[in-house]
Design a protein around this motif. Sequence first.
Motif, PDB file in Angstrom:
ATOM      1  N   PHE A   1     -48.273 -57.562 -45.511  1.00  0.00           N
ATOM      2  CA  PHE A   1     -49.221 -56.455 -45.439  1.00  0.00           C
ATOM      3  C   PHE A   1     -48.566 -55.267 -44.740  1.00  0.00           C
ATOM      4  O   PHE A   1     -47.721 -55.442 -43.855  1.00  0.00           O
ATOM      5  N   ARG A   2     -48.984 -54.090 -45.152  1.00  0.00           N
ATOM      6  CA  ARG A   2     -48.654 -52.887 -44.381  1.00  0.00           C
ATOM      7  C   ARG A   2     -49.989 -52.311 -43.936  1.00  0.00           C
ATOM      8  O   ARG A   2     -50.512 -51.362 -44.536  1.00  0.00           O
ATOM      9  N   ASN A   3     -50.527 -52.918 -42.918  1.00  0.00           N
ATOM     10  CA  ASN A   3     -51.888 -52.591 -42.489  1.00  0.00           C
ATOM     11  C   ASN A   3     -52.023 -51.140 -42.095  1.00  0.00           C
ATOM     12  O   ASN A   3     -51.093 -50.510 -41.582  1.00  0.00           O
ATOM     13  N   GLN A   4     -53.214 -50.614 -42.349  1.00  0.00           N
ATOM     14  CA  GLN A   4     -53.510 -49.247 -41.939  1.00  0.00           C
ATOM     15  C   GLN A   4     -53.359 -49.141 -40.426  1.00  0.00           C
ATOM     16  O   GLN A   4     -53.838 -49.977 -39.677  1.00  0.00           O
ATOM     17  N   GLY A   5     -52.686 -48.125 -39.972  1.00  0.00           N
ATOM     18  CA  GLY A   5     -52.436 -47.960 -38.549  1.00  0.00           C
ATOM     19  C   GLY A   5     -50.991 -48.208 -38.166  1.00  0.00           C
ATOM     20  O   GLY A   5     -50.574 -47.911 -37.042  1.00  0.00           O
ATOM     21  N   LEU A   6     -50.196 -48.771 -39.102  1.00  0.00           N
ATOM     22  CA  LEU A   6     -48.799 -49.054 -38.784  1.00  0.00           C
ATOM     23  C   LEU A   6     -47.869 -47.936 -39.247  1.00  0.00           C
ATOM     24  O   LEU A   6     -46.657 -48.111 -39.294  1.00  0.00           O
ATOM     25  N   GLN A   7     -48.451 -46.797 -39.592  1.00  0.00           N
ATOM     26  CA  GLN A   7     -47.644 -45.621 -39.918  1.00  0.00           C
ATOM     27  C   GLN A   7     -47.556 -44.717 -38.685  1.00  0.00           C
ATOM     28  O   GLN A   7     -48.416 -44.731 -37.818  1.00  0.00           O
ATOM     29  N   ASP A   8     -46.515 -43.953 -38.635  1.00  0.00           N
ATOM     30  CA  ASP A   8     -46.368 -42.892 -37.618  1.00  0.00           C
ATOM     31  C   ASP A   8     -46.496 -43.453 -36.202  1.00  0.00           C
ATOM     32  O   ASP A   8     -47.320 -43.013 -35.396  1.00  0.00           O
TER      33      ASP A   8
ATOM     34  N   SER B   1     -39.875 -55.220 -38.765  1.00  0.00           N
ATOM     35  CA  SER B   1     -39.534 -53.806 -38.647  1.00  0.00           C
ATOM     36  C   SER B   1     -39.039 -53.253 -39.976  1.00  0.00           C
ATOM     37  O   SER B   1     -38.298 -53.917 -40.709  1.00  0.00           O
ATOM     38  N   LEU B   2     -39.462 -52.019 -40.276  1.00  0.00           N
ATOM     39  CA  LEU B   2     -39.040 -51.356 -41.512  1.00  0.00           C
ATOM     40  C   LEU B   2     -38.228 -50.097 -41.252  1.00  0.00           C
ATOM     41  O   LEU B   2     -37.611 -49.565 -42.175  1.00  0.00           O
ATOM     42  N   THR B   3     -38.245 -49.590 -40.020  1.00  0.00           N
ATOM     43  CA  THR B   3     -37.562 -48.339 -39.679  1.00  0.00           C
ATOM     44  C   THR B   3     -36.986 -48.468 -38.270  1.00  0.00           C
ATOM     45  O   THR B   3     -37.337 -49.386 -37.514  1.00  0.00           O
ATOM     46  N   PRO B   4     -36.117 -47.533 -37.867  1.00  0.00           N
ATOM     47  CA  PRO B   4     -35.656 -47.521 -36.471  1.00  0.00           C
ATOM     48  C   PRO B   4     -36.816 -47.417 -35.485  1.00  0.00           C
ATOM     49  O   PRO B   4     -36.775 -48.012 -34.396  1.00  0.00           O
ATOM     50  N   THR B   5     -37.864 -46.681 -35.853  1.00  0.00           N
ATOM     51  CA  THR B   5     -39.044 -46.612 -34.976  1.00  0.00           C
ATOM     52  C   THR B   5     -39.672 -47.993 -34.836  1.00  0.00           C
ATOM     53  O   THR B   5     -40.096 -48.387 -33.748  1.00  0.00           O
ATOM     54  N   GLY B   6     -39.728 -48.732 -35.939  1.00  0.00           N
ATOM     55  CA  GLY B   6     -40.243 -50.098 -35.880  1.00  0.00           C
ATOM     56  C   GLY B   6     -39.411 -50.973 -34.960  1.00  0.00           C
ATOM     57  O   GLY B   6     -39.956 -51.787 -34.189  1.00  0.00           O
ATOM     58  N   ASP B   7     -38.078 -50.815 -34.998  1.00  0.00           N
ATOM     59  CA  ASP B   7     -37.205 -51.574 -34.084  1.00  0.00           C
ATOM     60  C   ASP B   7     -37.555 -51.252 -32.639  1.00  0.00           C
ATOM     61  O   ASP B   7     -37.643 -52.152 -31.789  1.00  0.00           O
ATOM     62  N   ALA B   8     -37.751 -49.970 -32.354  1.00  0.00           N
ATOM     63  CA  ALA B   8     -38.064 -49.559 -30.986  1.00  0.00           C
ATOM     64  C   ALA B   8     -39.405 -50.127 -30.534  1.00  0.00           C
ATOM     65  O   ALA B   8     -39.555 -50.545 -29.373  1.00  0.00           O
ATOM     66  N   VAL B   9     -40.387 -50.170 -31.432  1.00  0.00           N
ATOM     67  CA  VAL B   9     -41.691 -50.723 -31.073  1.00  0.00           C
ATOM     68  C   VAL B   9     -41.566 -52.195 -30.722  1.00  0.00           C
ATOM     69  O   VAL B   9     -42.130 -52.668 -29.720  1.00  0.00           O
ATOM     70  N   LEU B  10     -40.819 -52.953 -31.521  1.00  0.00           N
ATOM     71  CA  LEU B  10     -40.693 -54.394 -31.266  1.00  0.00           C
ATOM     72  C   LEU B  10     -39.857 -54.694 -30.026  1.00  0.00           C
ATOM     73  O   LEU B  10     -39.934 -55.803 -29.482  1.00  0.00           O
ATOM     74  N   ASN B  11     -39.075 -53.717 -29.572  1.00  0.00           N
ATOM     75  CA  ASN B  11     -38.293 -53.894 -28.346  1.00  0.00           C
ATOM     76  C   ASN B  11     -39.039 -53.419 -27.105  1.00  0.00           C
ATOM     77  O   ASN B  11     -38.505 -53.482 -26.003  1.00  0.00           O
TER      78      ASN B  11
ATOM     79  N   SER C   1     -44.802 -46.721 -43.425  1.00  0.00           N
ATOM     80  CA  SER C   1     -45.052 -47.748 -42.413  1.00  0.00           C
ATOM     81  C   SER C   1     -43.781 -48.029 -41.635  1.00  0.00           C
ATOM     82  O   SER C   1     -42.700 -48.157 -42.206  1.00  0.00           O
ATOM     83  N   ASP C   2     -43.939 -48.134 -40.327  1.00  0.00           N
ATOM     84  CA  ASP C   2     -42.807 -48.499 -39.476  1.00  0.00           C
ATOM     85  C   ASP C   2     -42.720 -50.008 -39.292  1.00  0.00           C
ATOM     86  O   ASP C   2     -41.648 -50.538 -39.006  1.00  0.00           O
ATOM     87  N   LEU C   3     -43.857 -50.677 -39.452  1.00  0.00           N
ATOM     88  CA  LEU C   3     -43.910 -52.127 -39.325  1.00  0.00           C
ATOM     89  C   LEU C   3     -44.682 -52.709 -40.496  1.00  0.00           C
ATOM     90  O   LEU C   3     -45.538 -52.046 -41.085  1.00  0.00           O
ATOM     91  N   SER C   4     -44.378 -53.939 -40.823  1.00  0.00           N
ATOM     92  CA  SER C   4     -45.218 -54.694 -41.753  1.00  0.00           C
ATOM     93  C   SER C   4     -45.631 -55.986 -41.051  1.00  0.00           C
ATOM     94  O   SER C   4     -45.070 -56.354 -40.018  1.00  0.00           O
ATOM     95  N   VAL C   5     -46.624 -56.640 -41.620  1.00  0.00           N
ATOM     96  CA  VAL C   5     -47.097 -57.921 -41.114  1.00  0.00           C
ATOM     97  C   VAL C   5     -46.774 -58.979 -42.163  1.00  0.00           C
ATOM     98  O   VAL C   5     -47.151 -58.832 -43.331  1.00  0.00           O
TER      99      VAL C   5
END
Length: 974
Positions: A854-861, A921-931, A877-881
């Motif tokens: 899923f790429r749930n609503q809210g996981l963009q930006d 993670s789908l983007t560098p921003t996603g990597d930063a969020v998971l870290n 999306s920066d993250l997926s589920v």
Amino acid sequence: MKKLTLILGMLYASISFSQLQVTGTVTDTDGTPLPGVNILEKGTNNGVITDFNGTYTIEVNPEGVLVYSFVGFGSKEVPVNNQSTINVTLSSGSELEEVLLVGSRALPRSNTTSSLPIDVLASKELASTGQVTFDKALQYKIPSFNTVQTPVNDATSLLDPYEIRNMGPSRTLILINGKRKNLSALLYTQTSPGRGETGSDISAIPTDAIKRVEILRDGASAQYGSDAIAGVMNIILKDNPNEGSATIRTGVTSEGDGETIGISLNNGATIGDNKGFFNYTVDFSKVNLANRPGTVDADGEFNDFVFVDPNLPDGTPKPDAANIAIGNTLGRTSVDNFLSQFPDAGNINGSPETSAAKFLVNGGYDINENTNIYMNAAYVYKKVNSFANYRTPYWRRAEAFNPDDVDGVDFFSYLNDFFPNGSNGEYIGYLPTFEGDLNDYNATIGFKTKKNGWNFDLSYTAGGNSQDYSVNNSHNRNSVLSPSTWVDANDNGVVDPGEITEGSELYQENSPISFDPGGTKFTHSVGNIDIAKLITDQISIGVGAEFRTETFEIIEGDLASYDGGGADSFAGNRPENSGKFNRYNFGGYLDISADITEDFLVNGTIRLEDYSDFGEAFVWKISSRYKFLEDKFTVRASLSTGFRAPTLHQIYTQRAQFSFIPGQGIQVGGLINNVSPQARLLSIPQLDAEESTNFTIGFGAKINKNINVTVDYYNIQVDDRIVLSTEIGATDAGNTPLDDVLQNNNLSDVSFFVNAIDTRTSGIDVVANYRNIGIGPGKLNFSLSGNYVIQNERDGAVNNPTLVADAGQSVVNDTQEALFFTSRPEFKAILGANYDIGKFNFSLNNTLFGPTKFRNQGLQDLESLVGGDPADSDGGSDLSVEFKTKIVTDLGINYNATDNITVALNINNILNVLPEWEFKSLTPTGDAVLNDPDAEKTAFNLITFNGRYSQMSYDGYHFSQLGTLFNLSLNYKF
């Protein structure tokens, strides 16, 4: 002359005495008599059919051969050899070559001679799953079939979305005894798989009424019309008048909730002098609520509903910084106090309470040897009690915040009188209910006759589905005044001072707490004529026509349910959005099937449909099969075009809809239809039909009578696919027609239906069986089936309406694409083992559910979560589920206590496997969020509504979140 008469008399006598009268009984492998079996003396037109006791009498040549044939059973040839009594047993189901009723509109063919992939499930296989409803039984028997139970999605709780080959519920056509079943009145509009579509309510069909199910896994619009892009499911009803059974069943989850109890009766009787029959089923059931709430996060609640940013832009109405600080402090205390009492925030999500009563009858009557009438009818009533999200006491505090009310505690103070208070007398919020009453019915009456080798079938089918909703324990929080009144006290025709009384507040403290928001209703009437003939031993032809009329009704709610903004949690249908909408269509087809040789088959079909609301559609199909190595191997392929007409639901539905927007809380959006003034204002085009191209190629191997395997590749291309758009919000300019529609209707966003995308779906289906393996005194059967999705994606750019494109938005975002393409398992496999020994039968089934994404609503930006600039976002999306691959194991034990009594114990999900998901993670921003643990926690809150749906997210999953289920049944055969 006398000599001639004598010679003729002797010749007649010799012929007469050369005939032998043969009697006997035809049964299935269980010893059940089979009525209606065709018995033909080979090479002649001499034939009879068995009566309702399975017996027959025929006069034949003593040296002749009798051919026994019956739909659904393997044919058998038996030499007479001067026998006066011949009893025959025919094999059915998976034991031999099933005669299939789907796949060709000419004459039926067996499974191994069909040019198309078809699954056949006998009623015993459905019952062996231990599942309460028919759709859930299919979930654990057919790999390409998927259904999902959503946690909390209003009307979606009445009917779970299902689909074949990841194509959505509206692209599988449902037939009952070969006749089209009506659609449901429900349109899925929430964020769940199946969004924007509708389908037939197959869960309403009582399992005990089903003889077998045939599932054609191939595009079949040319043969059956609209909705058959992904395939066709034909449900064959029981037709035995001489056998019956009563079943009592009960069950419970391992958590001690979700209790089930049910009783069903299936029986039959003959009509007249064994010329007719009827078989009926009555089923009553009750499933109690099973609740699986998550623990709610206080930080997420505070940030979503209470926190007021002191750095609001200039010009934004707000109290001074000191009052903001006081309000935020008191607000956080309010959140913490409430969650300390109710860690789950009072939410109820899981499996709703459901009660159902189901009635079905199937019958027929033989007028003579060549003509019979048939009928079936069903009625289902279902009551579903579910809940909206709990309204906590702090949800709208920021909205009510002002300098004179710094703590916001007095928000709508009258609610203390409306709803129960806490232990200290404080207002603690309320839990709105959502209750649905569903009625579903269908009936068919038909006439079949044979004349000069032609088979005629004329039928009429009527069906409908209605859903009426109720909302309780809620209120209308909007400020609406009744009209002012004028009493002309001076009787002078002039408004004098004091003669006008201002209107009073209709809602808020005067609001009702129970509402009738209306509902929806769908009906159809279908007339069919089908004609088929075996022209030669190699060629059969089928021709037919269908006339169908459909009516969709949106039922108006009561005034309080929609006025101002309507009932909190679920607003009613407004008068201007309600009404009846109708259309009709006419379709005709021609089908030719030719055995070029004994091994080589070619089948072709053409069809023309003409709809009253959008015009014509022409589609075609060609398929072929070639057998070799003494019929042990078969290769087959088909190529076809298809179409799906937009449903009346999609064309005419218009309503306000409550939804949770991550980071924004509960919002009210608008769904506008394609024929409304708002649609014209926004230049939204009217809907057209979807068009498809289907290609299937595969092979089958029947090594011997116990070992067989089929492998099929499919590729489905859909053009102009109809989707329900994502929520389209205001523009930056704020002065476009889109902004006007939002502001004038007090909406946060709008959505609508549009032919937005082209898609391509491909995959592989595998089915293998190995039966009758002798182990000790018993026999073991193995089955393995699977579906693997190779490709399921958008083909080309999104077709955005001009206004949406100019606003820099799209009708299809990452969340939508995930729902279309990755929200179903990437692969699914079922490995089953069945062992019969003495009076016991043991079954063990393992169902492998592949990953879903899923790429749930809210996981963009998500840049702002890690200190970045949101302006740098690419909008994706920066993250997926991703839900992890899981195996669900079901155990079944049957004990035949006597010839009449069977006790069955099913333990579904015996290992208590639950859905698990993780961020990817789908983007560098996603990597930063998971870290960043804090940022990841915020992302978690965005997609689980601050932890309310921690196990399932907000979108549901494909196997139960309830854990282990225990089911016990007792069956008594009459």
